[in-house]
Write a protein that holds these residues in place. Structure first.
Motif, PDB file in Angstrom:
ATOM      1  N   LEU A 203      67.689  33.044  34.664  1.00 22.79           N
ATOM      2  CA  LEU A 203      67.502  34.277  33.913  1.00 22.79           C
ATOM      3  C   LEU A 203      67.306  35.465  34.845  1.00 22.79           C
ATOM      4  N   LEU A 204      67.615  35.291  36.143  1.00 21.68           N
ATOM      5  CA  LEU A 204      67.466  36.374  37.097  1.00 21.68           C
ATOM      6  C   LEU A 204      68.763  37.158  37.185  1.00 21.68           C
ATOM      7  N   ILE A 205      68.652  38.470  37.051  1.00 22.19           N
ATOM      8  CA  ILE A 205      69.826  39.319  37.189  1.00 22.19           C
ATOM      9  C   ILE A 205      70.048  39.597  38.672  1.00 22.19           C
ATOM     10  N   GLY A 206      71.316  39.780  39.071  1.00 21.82           N
ATOM     11  CA  GLY A 206      71.619  40.025  40.468  1.00 21.82           C
ATOM     12  C   GLY A 206      70.999  41.312  40.983  1.00 21.82           C
ATOM     13  N   SER A 207      70.795  41.384  42.299  1.00 22.49           N
ATOM     14  CA  SER A 207      70.110  42.537  42.886  1.00 22.49           C
ATOM     15  C   SER A 207      70.900  43.832  42.702  1.00 22.49           C
ATOM     16  N   VAL A 208      72.233  43.776  42.821  1.00 21.59           N
ATOM     17  CA  VAL A 208      73.040  44.984  42.644  1.00 21.59           C
ATOM     18  C   VAL A 208      72.986  45.448  41.197  1.00 21.59           C
ATOM     19  N   ALA A 209      73.182  44.531  40.258  1.00 19.60           N
ATOM     20  CA  ALA A 209      73.120  44.896  38.840  1.00 19.60           C
ATOM     21  C   ALA A 209      71.756  45.464  38.493  1.00 19.60           C
ATOM     22  N   HIS A 210      70.702  44.860  39.018  1.00 21.19           N
ATOM     23  CA  HIS A 210      69.350  45.348  38.738  1.00 21.19           C
ATOM     24  C   HIS A 210      69.164  46.764  39.268  1.00 21.19           C
ATOM     25  N   ALA A 211      69.590  47.010  40.501  1.00 19.36           N
ATOM     26  CA  ALA A 211      69.421  48.330  41.097  1.00 19.36           C
ATOM     27  C   ALA A 211      70.214  49.390  40.347  1.00 19.36           C
TER      28      ALA A 211
ATOM     29  N   THR B 238      70.124  40.792  30.730  1.00 21.96           N
ATOM     30  CA  THR B 238      69.980  39.578  31.526  1.00 21.96           C
ATOM     31  C   THR B 238      70.428  38.334  30.787  1.00 21.96           C
ATOM     32  N   THR B 239      70.308  38.319  29.453  1.00 18.11           N
ATOM     33  CA  THR B 239      70.489  37.060  28.716  1.00 18.11           C
ATOM     34  C   THR B 239      71.607  37.062  27.679  1.00 18.11           C
ATOM     35  N   ALA B 240      72.188  38.211  27.355  1.00 23.24           N
ATOM     36  CA  ALA B 240      73.198  38.254  26.288  1.00 23.24           C
ATOM     37  C   ALA B 240      74.428  37.442  26.662  1.00 23.24           C
ATOM     38  N   SER B 241      75.114  36.956  25.636  1.00 17.42           N
ATOM     39  CA  SER B 241      76.306  36.131  25.849  1.00 17.42           C
ATOM     40  C   SER B 241      77.577  36.956  26.005  1.00 17.42           C
ATOM     41  N   CYS B 242      77.506  38.265  25.799  1.00 19.35           N
ATOM     42  CA  CYS B 242      78.670  39.137  25.931  1.00 19.35           C
ATOM     43  C   CYS B 242      78.317  40.274  26.884  1.00 19.35           C
ATOM     44  N   PRO B 243      79.296  41.068  27.326  1.00 19.38           N
ATOM     45  CA  PRO B 243      78.978  42.226  28.156  1.00 19.38           C
ATOM     46  C   PRO B 243      78.017  43.167  27.447  1.00 19.38           C
ATOM     47  N   VAL B 244      77.076  43.703  28.199  1.00 17.47           N
ATOM     48  CA  VAL B 244      76.089  44.646  27.663  1.00 17.47           C
ATOM     49  C   VAL B 244      76.280  45.987  28.361  1.00 17.47           C
ATOM     50  N   VAL B 245      76.490  47.039  27.579  1.00 17.89           N
ATOM     51  CA  VAL B 245      76.588  48.394  28.117  1.00 17.89           C
ATOM     52  C   VAL B 245      75.269  49.098  27.847  1.00 17.89           C
ATOM     53  N   VAL B 246      74.613  49.545  28.899  1.00 16.12           N
ATOM     54  CA  VAL B 246      73.350  50.268  28.786  1.00 16.12           C
ATOM     55  C   VAL B 246      73.628  51.746  29.010  1.00 16.12           C
ATOM     56  N   VAL B 247      73.326  52.558  27.992  1.00 13.83           N
ATOM     57  CA  VAL B 247      73.579  53.998  28.043  1.00 13.83           C
ATOM     58  C   VAL B 247      72.264  54.702  28.357  1.00 13.83           C
ATOM     59  N   PRO B 248      72.172  55.418  29.471  1.00 14.57           N
ATOM     60  CA  PRO B 248      70.903  56.044  29.844  1.00 14.57           C
ATOM     61  C   PRO B 248      70.540  57.185  28.912  1.00 14.57           C
ATOM     62  N   HIS B 249      69.255  57.479  28.854  1.00 15.25           N
ATOM     63  CA  HIS B 249      68.798  58.568  27.999  1.00 15.25           C
ATOM     64  C   HIS B 249      69.228  59.909  28.578  1.00 15.25           C
TER      65      HIS B 249
END
Length: 320
Positions: free
Chosen positions: A290-298, A134-145
Motif C-alpha cells: 500500500l506504499l505509493i512510489g516516492s516520485v508519485a508521492h512527491a 494509493t489503493t484505487a483499482s483505476c487511474p486517479v486524477v487529483v485536481v489541486p485546489h
C-alpha cells in the motif's frame, strides 16, 4: 485503455466541485459517461442504519442529500453535459467506498480534489486523496485546489516548456505499460504533445547542472550527438526504445523527451505549473504493497496542476 465511465468523487467542498468540472470535461473529451459519487456523511449513514434496523414506518423513507442536490444543479447549468450522467451515494469510509467503486465496471479514471471538506488548510494533499490514489483499482486524477494556481509562474522556462502538454514521468525499466497508454490516450484526446521526463543516476556535466533550463528534445534530434552528457544521451535513447510500442499505437501524438539528473520529481512539479496533466505510475509493478512510489508521492504533495496516478492495470505489466 478502458472506455468506461469517468468517476467524479464529490463532497460538496469547493475543492471537489473543481474536480467535478475537470471530470465533466474529461468525460466529454473521451465520449464517456460521468458517474458522480459521494460518500454520505456519518450522521446520514447512522440515520439510514437506524431506520433500517427499527423498521419505523413513521420515519421518512428518503433522507436529505444536499450534496447530490447541489451537484445536480451545477451539472444542469453546465453548457455541455456527457450523454450519460449517473449519481451514486455511497456508505462507509471515503477511501474504502471509493476503492470499491473504482473496481466496478473498469472506469476510465476517478477524479477527486486534493483536499476534501474538513481538511487542514495548510495541507496540499488530504488524507483521503492520498489513500484513494494509493489503493484505487483505476487511474486517479487529483485536481489541486485553487490556491495552488497562485504559485504557478507560466513565464518560467520549465513551466513554459510544458504548457498545455501531457507530461509523463517515465522510469524506462519499471513504469508499467498502462501508465504510458494512459498518458498517450489523454494527449490524443486533447490533441497535444506527450512530454516524457526520466531521471538518470550519473551526476551531470557542467553544462547540464541540476536546476538548469528544462530542455526537451524531439526524438528525431537524437540522431545527432549534440552537447549532452553521455548518461543523458543514453537515457534518451532508452526512452526511445521503451516508447516504441505506445508510439505505434498513437502515431499522431507528438513526443518530446527530457532526461533529468538525480530525481525527476522536481522537474515534474515544475512542469505541473502549466501542463494539462502530469502522469505518474503508482509504484513498481512487482511491489504489491500500500506504499505509493516516492516520485508519485512527491508530485502529489507539491503539484500545481492535475496529477494522474496510474496503477498497473493488467497482468502483462507485472512481467515488466
Amino acid at each position: 485503455m478502458s472506455n468506461g465511465l469517468v468517476i467524479a468523487a464529490v463532497d460538496g467542498s469547493e475543492h471537489s466541485l473543481r474536480a467535478l468540472e475537470w471530470a465533466r470535461t474529461a468525460a466529454l473529451r473521451h465520449g464517456a459517461g460521468l458517474l458522480v459519487a459521494h460518500v454520505l456523511p456519518e450522521a446520514t449513514q447512522l440515520y439510514a442504519g437506524r431506520r433500517s434496523a427499527l423498521h419505523d414506518p413513521n420515519e421518512p423513507e428518503e433522507y436529505a442529500d444536499p450534496v447530490g442536490d447541489r451537484v445536480r444543479a451545477i451539472l444542469e447549468a453546465s453548457p455541455e453535459r456527457p450523454a450519460e450522467i449517473r449519481y451514486e451515494a455511497l456508505e462507509g469510509s471515503v477511501p474504502a467506498a471509493l476503492r470499491v467503486i473504482s473496481g466496478e465496471g473498469s472506469p476510465r479514471m476517478l477524479v477527486m480534489g486534493s483536499r476534501g471538506r474538513g481538511g487542514f488548510a495548510a495541507l496540499l494533499l488530504g488524507s483521503n486523496s492520498r489513500a484513494v490514489a494509493t489503493t484505487a483499482s483505476c487511474p486517479v486524477v487529483v485536481v489541486p485546489h485553487a490556491g495552488r494556481d497562485a504559485a504557478a509562474d507560466p513565464a518560467g522556462e520549465a513551466a513554459g516548456a510544458s504548457a498545455g502538454k501531457v507530461v509523463l514521468g517515465l522510469h524506462v525499466t519499471e513504469t508499467p505499460e498502462d501508465v504510458l497508454s494512459f498518458a498517450f490516450a489523454e494527449a490524443a484526446a486533447r490533441g497535444t504533445t506527450v512530454q516524457v521526463v526520466s531521471a538518470y543516476a550519473i551526476p551531470p556535466g557542467p553544462a547540464n547542472v541540476l536546476g538548469g533550463p528544462f530542455a526537451v528534445i524531439p526524438p528525431e534530434a537524437l540522431a545527432d550527438e549534440g552537447d549532452s552528457v553521455p548518461a543523458e544521451r543514453e537515457m534518451l535513447r532508452a526512452q526511445t526504445r521503451r516508447l516504441e510500442g505506445v508510439r505505434g499505437r498513437y502515431p499522431d501524438v507528438p513526443v518530446e523527451q527530457a532526461a533529468e539528473p538525480g530525481n525527476a520529481a522536481g522537474r515534474l512539479v515544475e512542469a505541473s505549473r502549466s501542463a494539462a496533466l502530469v502522469v505518474v505510475g503508482r509504484h513498481h509493478p512487482r511491489v504489491r504493497s500500500l506504499l505509493i512510489g516516492s516520485v508519485a508521492h512527491a508530485v502529489l504533495q507539491h503539484a500545481h496542476g492535475p496529477v494522474a496516478v496510474v496503477p498497473a492495470l493488467t497482468d502483462e505489466d507485472a512481467e515488466l
